[in-house]
Design an enzyme around this catalytic site. Sequence first.
Site, short mmCIF file in Angstrom:
data_model
loop_
_atom_site.label_atom_id
_atom_site.label_comp_id
_atom_site.label_asym_id
_atom_site.label_seq_id
_atom_site.Cartn_x
_atom_site.Cartn_y
_atom_site.Cartn_z
N ASP A 83 0.84 -1.20 0.00
CA ASP A 83 0.00 0.00 0.00
C ASP A 83 0.88 1.26 0.00
O ASP A 83 0.37 2.38 -0.06
CB ASP A 83 -1.03 -0.01 1.14
CG ASP A 83 -0.40 -0.14 2.51
OD1 ASP A 83 0.84 -0.23 2.61
OD2 ASP A 83 -1.16 -0.14 3.51
N SER A 84 2.21 1.06 -0.01
CA SER A 84 3.14 2.17 -0.26
C SER A 84 2.84 2.78 -1.63
O SER A 84 3.35 3.85 -1.94
CB SER A 84 4.59 1.68 -0.20
OG SER A 84 4.76 0.55 -1.04
N ASP A 97 -0.88 -6.21 0.04
CA ASP A 97 -1.32 -5.58 1.29
C ASP A 97 -2.84 -5.41 1.31
O ASP A 97 -3.43 -4.98 0.31
CB ASP A 97 -0.74 -4.15 1.37
CG ASP A 97 0.58 -4.09 2.11
OD1 ASP A 97 0.85 -4.99 2.94
OD2 ASP A 97 1.34 -3.14 1.86
N LYS A 105 -1.03 -9.46 3.11
CA LYS A 105 -0.26 -8.94 4.24
C LYS A 105 -1.15 -7.98 5.03
O LYS A 105 -1.83 -7.14 4.44
CB LYS A 105 1.01 -8.24 3.76
CG LYS A 105 1.81 -7.60 4.90
CD LYS A 105 3.23 -7.27 4.49
CE LYS A 105 3.43 -5.99 3.75
NZ LYS A 105 2.98 -4.76 4.46
N GLU A 112 -1.25 -5.61 8.85
CA GLU A 112 -0.37 -5.00 9.84
C GLU A 112 -0.96 -5.14 11.24
O GLU A 112 -2.15 -4.85 11.43
CB GLU A 112 -0.22 -3.50 9.52
CG GLU A 112 0.45 -3.24 8.19
CD GLU A 112 0.69 -1.75 7.94
OE1 GLU A 112 0.42 -0.92 8.84
OE2 GLU A 112 1.19 -1.42 6.85
N GLU A 167 9.51 -4.44 10.23
CA GLU A 167 10.00 -3.16 9.69
C GLU A 167 10.58 -2.31 10.79
O GLU A 167 9.95 -2.10 11.84
CB GLU A 167 8.84 -2.41 8.99
CG GLU A 167 9.29 -1.05 8.46
CD GLU A 167 8.33 -0.40 7.48
OE1 GLU A 167 7.34 -1.05 7.06
OE2 GLU A 167 8.59 0.77 7.13
O1 KIV Z 1 3.61 -1.12 1.60
C1 KIV Z 1 4.79 -1.46 1.58
O2 KIV Z 1 5.54 -1.18 0.61
C2 KIV Z 1 5.33 -2.20 2.71
C3 KIV Z 1 6.81 -2.37 2.77
C4 KIV Z 1 7.43 -1.13 3.32
C5 KIV Z 1 7.19 -3.55 3.56
O3 KIV Z 1 4.59 -2.61 3.54
#
Ligand code: KIV
Length: 269
Positions: free
Chosen positions: A43-44, A82, A110, A112, A179
């Site tokens: 989600d980056s 994510d 993924k 969090e 992280e």
């Molecule tokens: O969203 C993302 O790119 C991440 C990485 C920083 C691990 O969660």
Amino acid sequence: MISLSDLRKFKAEGRKFSCLTCYDASMAKAMELAEIDTILIGDSLGMAIQGRDSTLPVTVEDMAYHTAAVRRGNAHALIMTDLPFMSYATVEDGLKSAKAVMQVGAQMVKIEGGAWLSDLIQVLTRNGIPVCVHLGLTPQSVHVFGGYKLQARTREAANQLIADCQAVVDAGAAVLLLECVPAQLGKEIAELFPNTPVIGIGAGHETDGQVLVVQDMLGLTFGKVARFVRNFMKEQAGETAIVDAIKAYHAAVQDQSFPAKEHTFQVEL
Ligand code: KIV
């Protein structure tokens, strides 16, 4: 195609695996040619692609769109996606969000958090959805942390993080991602969970895998980057290689050296 069993095998053999974020088909193809083991549709993308200042505005629809594009471009890597902010606040929401990204090509989701995700992890896993749990600095909680900072700086905090890892692994988490935690803790967690691949970003070199945001490692993040980022483009081609290529294009258009004869269709009409 790399599978979860391959990641477990790599860990058992001590063969470290690579992971990069990716959001589009052409970069995904480049990663296939480079034999990157794992791709994260992170989600980056909220920052890297959408130009936002956090991951919070990203939606499940955004994640599904980019997951489908990446899957079309890469037939080699294990693809993990994510679940974005507030899309798994309840077990029902989590199931619905995971279904949306799994049906377009993700092999794992993924999420969090920590021990409080246990019910969701059990339900997802029972429904055939492998789960990676992201712990330590979890960007969706940036406002709780008050910024992007090193986590688990004391023994007590490190032990709490280990307890969270234990709870999510007991619930069925297939992979852990750490992280921005001390390198010693990255090593401890990788050793404590012999059957669970552990990916690190800013967690030292002794986790089982490493991940970076692709824009960071290509020098395409302008402004401040985290201490754990290494700019591989700078080492391979010069710090400003991509910007230099774009500048050269701009100049060639202006002086008409582009397009040259070989780029044009010479047909007598
Ligand atoms: O969203 C993302 O790119 C991440 C990485 C920083 C691990 O969660």
